[in-house]
Design a protein around this motif. Structure first.
Motif, PDB file in Angstrom:
ATOM      1  N   UNK A   8       2.921  -4.690   4.312  1.00 19.92           N
ATOM      2  CA  UNK A   8       2.051  -4.567   3.183  1.00 19.92           C
ATOM      3  C   UNK A   8       1.761  -3.129   2.905  1.00 19.92           C
ATOM      4  N   UNK A   9       1.870  -2.711   1.641  1.00 24.22           N
ATOM      5  CA  UNK A   9       1.650  -1.348   1.073  1.00 24.22           C
ATOM      6  C   UNK A   9       0.368  -1.398   0.490  1.00 24.22           C
ATOM      7  N   UNK A  50       7.353   5.253   4.155  1.00 23.68           N
ATOM      8  CA  UNK A  50       7.331   4.736   5.659  1.00 23.68           C
ATOM      9  C   UNK A  50       7.611   3.446   5.675  1.00 23.68           C
ATOM     10  N   UNK A  51       7.307   2.616   4.436  1.00 22.95           N
ATOM     11  CA  UNK A  51       7.233   1.137   4.585  1.00 22.95           C
ATOM     12  C   UNK A  51       8.916   0.940   4.443  1.00 22.95           C
ATOM     13  N   UNK A  52       9.363   1.479   3.487  1.00 21.76           N
ATOM     14  CA  UNK A  52      10.763   1.302   3.057  1.00 21.76           C
ATOM     15  C   UNK A  52      11.656   1.797   4.280  1.00 21.76           C
ATOM     16  N   UNK A  53      11.282   2.891   4.989  1.00 22.94           N
ATOM     17  CA  UNK A  53      12.108   3.413   6.174  1.00 22.94           C
ATOM     18  C   UNK A  53      12.257   2.260   7.275  1.00 22.94           C
ATOM     19  N   UNK A  54      11.037   1.593   7.465  1.00 25.96           N
ATOM     20  CA  UNK A  54      10.856   0.561   8.676  1.00 25.96           C
ATOM     21  C   UNK A  54      11.681  -0.616   8.161  1.00 25.96           C
ATOM     22  N   UNK A  55      11.874  -0.815   7.014  1.00 28.30           N
ATOM     23  CA  UNK A  55      12.624  -2.060   6.455  1.00 28.30           C
ATOM     24  C   UNK A  55      14.251  -1.627   6.558  1.00 28.30           C
ATOM     25  N   UNK A 118       2.698  -8.086   9.472  1.00 34.33           N
ATOM     26  CA  UNK A 118       2.855  -7.417  10.764  1.00 34.33           C
ATOM     27  C   UNK A 118       2.275  -5.941  10.806  1.00 34.33           C
ATOM     28  N   UNK A 119       2.279  -5.352   9.712  1.00 34.84           N
ATOM     29  CA  UNK A 119       1.908  -3.953   9.560  1.00 34.84           C
ATOM     30  C   UNK A 119       1.473  -3.501   8.279  1.00 34.84           C
ATOM     31  N   UNK A 120       0.222  -3.088   8.043  1.00 28.08           N
ATOM     32  CA  UNK A 120      -0.147  -2.490   6.921  1.00 28.08           C
ATOM     33  C   UNK A 120      -0.323  -1.024   6.828  1.00 28.08           C
ATOM     34  N   UNK A 121       0.439  -0.422   5.752  1.00 27.19           N
ATOM     35  CA  UNK A 121       0.313   1.082   5.351  1.00 27.19           C
ATOM     36  C   UNK A 121      -0.476   1.389   4.201  1.00 27.19           C
ATOM     37  N   UNK A 122      -0.973   2.440   3.889  1.00 28.53           N
ATOM     38  CA  UNK A 122      -1.643   2.893   3.025  1.00 28.53           C
ATOM     39  C   UNK A 122      -1.825   4.271   2.977  1.00 28.53           C
ATOM     40  N   UNK A 123      -2.072   5.224   1.910  1.00 32.07           N
ATOM     41  CA  UNK A 123      -2.304   6.397   1.925  1.00 32.07           C
ATOM     42  C   UNK A 123      -3.481   6.822   2.256  1.00 32.07           C
ATOM     43  N   UNK A 124      -3.566   7.941   2.846  1.00 35.46           N
ATOM     44  CA  UNK A 124      -4.655   8.592   3.722  1.00 35.46           C
ATOM     45  C   UNK A 124      -6.144   8.176   2.662  1.00 35.46           C
ATOM     46  N   UNK A 187       1.549  15.181   4.079  1.00 34.65           N
ATOM     47  CA  UNK A 187       2.749  15.705   4.695  1.00 34.65           C
ATOM     48  C   UNK A 187       4.129  14.750   4.992  1.00 34.65           C
ATOM     49  N   UNK A 188       3.747  13.457   4.903  1.00 34.02           N
ATOM     50  CA  UNK A 188       4.562  12.519   5.317  1.00 34.02           C
ATOM     51  C   UNK A 188       6.011  12.640   4.148  1.00 34.02           C
ATOM     52  N   UNK A 189       6.996  12.029   4.842  1.00 39.16           N
ATOM     53  CA  UNK A 189       8.263  12.075   3.827  1.00 39.16           C
ATOM     54  C   UNK A 189       8.055  11.804   2.310  1.00 39.16           C
ATOM     55  N   UNK A 190       8.135  12.225   1.288  1.00 38.26           N
ATOM     56  CA  UNK A 190       8.131  11.957   0.021  1.00 38.26           C
ATOM     57  C   UNK A 190       8.760  10.687  -0.342  1.00 38.26           C
ATOM     58  N   UNK A 191       8.394   9.754  -1.315  1.00 38.33           N
ATOM     59  CA  UNK A 191       8.949   8.687  -1.481  1.00 38.33           C
ATOM     60  C   UNK A 191      10.436   8.758  -2.326  1.00 38.33           C
ATOM     61  N   UNK A 192      11.438   8.141  -1.800  1.00 42.72           N
ATOM     62  CA  UNK A 192      12.705   8.135  -2.371  1.00 42.72           C
ATOM     63  C   UNK A 192      12.523   7.699  -3.880  1.00 42.72           C
ATOM     64  N   UNK A 193      13.582   8.147  -4.645  1.00 43.06           N
ATOM     65  CA  UNK A 193      13.638   7.936  -6.285  1.00 43.06           C
ATOM     66  C   UNK A 193      13.958   6.561  -6.497  1.00 43.06           C
TER      67      UNK A 193
END
Length: 291
Positions: A8-9, A50-55, A118-124, A187-193
């Motif tokens: 979940x994002x 980061x969520x899409x990378x995990x996927x 299983x994991x929740x991601x959010x912006x800082x 500073x994390x990787x920018x989101x893919x287009x």
């Protein structure tokens, strides 16, 4: 061994604070969202990546966006679908209105319990409030571990995740058990287009409320194309106490709002001569800018 994960994002539609004017706040002390263009909160985009990378690393995993706001907030769920997310949930209800971080985190935590990821991601943090409180508060309400300032999800397994954190004077690598909540740093990787095929597939995705407002003559029907349906939940769907939602559940009160809009002033061009420099220093001393 890869694992199919439910991710979940937490994402937020925010006013574009790069163009703040005198009408940015209401007399009640809340953001006048109608006066500012709405955008996908930047650090939430980092979290989505980061969520899409995990996927990508765990085929069969599912990425869902969860956002709270008015009906137009469905725009950021569509934006997530265009970039590779699998679905989303819009929390929208008049009872959510006027929520501070405490009431917002309560509503989000109720929805997360129902999704059971299983994991929740959010912006800082979000650029409209800059509190960095909602993510940690959601974790506390769920009773799960949290990792903040994440820069990279390095490894994830059945039971734990390894994360690189960005700190003020360096980085550190930590591990955390699942389920957990992770807030992602800018500073994390920018989101893919956007992906052209995803845009074509989901450009008509919408909530039931949007579908009803568009009428029976709309091009596509959600009944015929169920993958276009964006889930819409209110307080009745997620449960909880009404006294913990919206203004009723928000102990933060704004006593005074003062709008300060900087205006351009006249410019003065100086040479490098000793006379001009002495004149500038005398002027700055006289108006107490220095000294």
């Amino acid at each position: 061994m890869t694992k199919k994960l439910k991710i979940v994002v937490l994402a937020k539609q925010v006013p574009d604070t790069r163009n703040v004017g005198k009408n940015a706040m209401t007399p009640e002390g809340t953001v006048n969202r109608a006066a500012l263009p709405a955008i996908f909160n930047p650090e939430d985009m980092n979290a989505l990546e980061q969520a899409l990378y995990i996927k990508d690393q765990n085929p069969g995993s599912e990425v869902l966006l969860l956002t709270m706001g008015p009906f137009r907030a469905a725009d950021i769920i569509r934006e997530g679908l265009f970039r590779g997310a699998d679905g989303g949930v819009l929390l929208t209800d008049r009872k959510f209105a006027g929520a501070d971080t405490l009431a917002t985190s309560y509503a989000l935590s109720q929805a997360v319990k129902k999704i059971n990821p299983d994991i929740i991601l959010a912006g800082r943090q979000a650029i409209d409030g800059d509190t960095a409180q909602v993510g940690p508060q959601v974790a506390e309400k769920l009773g799960i571990p949290q990792v903040t300032y994440a820069e990279e999800i390095q490894e994830i397994s059945d039971s734990k995740v390894v994360i690189k954190r960005r700190l003020e004077r360096g980085v550190e690598v930590v591990s955390c058990t699942l389920p957990c909540l992770v807030t992602v740093h800018a500073t994390a990787a920018p989101c893919r287009p956007r992906h052209a095929k995803q845009v074509m597939k989901y450009k008509y995705a919408r909530t039931v409320t949007e579908d009803t407002a568009e009428g029976a003559d709309y091009l596509l029907s959600l009944a015929d194309y169920p993958y276009l349906k964006i889930t819409e939940w209110g307080t009745a769907d997620v449960g909880g106490e009404d006294s913990s939602y919206g203004m009723a559940g928000s102990p933060t009160k704004v006593k005074k709002v003062e709008n300060i809009v900087f205006q351009a002033k006249e410019a003065k061009k100086l040479t490098a001569s000793a006379e001009d420099i002495d004149s500038l220093i005398s002027e700055l001393l006289a108006n107490h800018t220095i000294g």
